[in-house]
Design a protein around this motif. Structure first.
Motif: not given
Length: 285
Positions: A23, A67, A75
């Motif tokens: 991510s 992320p 995420t």
């Protein structure tokens, strides 16, 4: 095949790509033995720009932006933010097919410490920049996870529920403590404002309530700790007192070297750049 593709990309200099299983965003520059650089809370990978400009002369530098931070899409962290990112970093390194050097700042240092301990076969050395195995105990020596849970919940709620204007004001007010390099403050505030508030709150909650100190008895990877103390000088802190705190927190770990930055605040890589690079170069050679 993956290794050949990566080599091809590196030969053509600075590249940017994301591995589907992760991510976080990764930018790679340079060629040679791989170094993974992980920024801290709400920071972009660009926090390492000057560091990478030097290290990429001899190494392939893989710079992450996590992320939910600095505009990187958030995420799902139903199973926890830190555990998810730690697993993704380990998986990413596994795909490089060789041990790497980890450099992590703040939250990135906390993640680096965990990956180095739990995946020693993947990590040759680790450099932890101003990060503790139990963040809360750095502020309060008698802190325990149980004591910190209500405090962390309140902190998380304040981060998530502050208005945009109030949040930006708070961030701008706190940044002079984080860096002595005034020209960087607008950039730090911008990264914070562009970060996902739910991710920030969850990441801080987990940092405040995770005590990783007992796990360090199994740490075998060679680790360099770079600590900062100077922003606390007006509150009675000294290099010696803060170093003693680091030594206490890392006392169960073997093969750990602790060095204190001369005058840097939390962003040591900016505030004492030449000292910072000298420490890294001496450690990884």
């Amino acid at each position: 095949m993956k290794k050949s593709l990566l080599l091809f990309l590196l030969l053509f200099g600075f590249v940017s790509f994301s591995i589907s299983q992760t991510s976080f965003e990764t930018k790679v520059s340079g060629d040679g033995a791989p170094i993974i650089l992980i920024p801290g809370l709400a920071s972009s990978g660009d926090v390492w720009k000057e560091t990478v400009a030097e290290l990429s002369k001899t190494n392939a530098c893989h710079v992450l932006t996590l992320p939910g931070f600095a505009g990187q899409p958030a995420t799902n962290f139903n199973e926890g933010f830190l555990p998810k990112i730690k697993a993704e970093i380990a998986q990413y390194i596994l795909q490089l097919d060789q041990p790497v050097i980890l450099i992590g700042h703040s939250l990135g240092g906390f993640l680096s410490l965990q990956v180095a301990n739990e995946h020693p076969e993947l990590i040759s050395k680790a450099i932890i920049v101003d990060s503790y195995p139990f963040y809360s105990a750095a502020m309060n020596p008698i802190a325990t996870v149980e004591i910190m849970i209500p405090v962390a919940k309140q902190t998380k709620s304040m981060i998530e529920n502050a208005s945009g204007e109030d949040f930006e004001t708070q961030q701008a007010a706190s940044m002079p403590i984080m860096t002595a390099t005034a020209g960087r403050i607008p950039q730090l505030v911008d990264w914070s404002v562009k970060s996902d508030r739910s991710t920030l709150g969850q990441a801080i909650y987990e940092l405040m309530t995770t005590d990783y100190r007992p796990n360090l008895s199994s740490l075998k990877t060679s680790v360099l700790i770079l600590g900062a103390w100077y922003s606390g000088k007006d509150y009675g802190m000294t290099a010696e007192s803060v170093k003693a705190n680091f030594e206490q927190q890392y006392r169960l770990a073997e093969n750990v070297q602790i060095e204190m930055a001369p005058t840097a605040h939390h962003f040591i890589m900016w505030d004492n750049y030449e000292w910072f690079m000298s420490q890294i170069q001496n450690f990884i050679k």
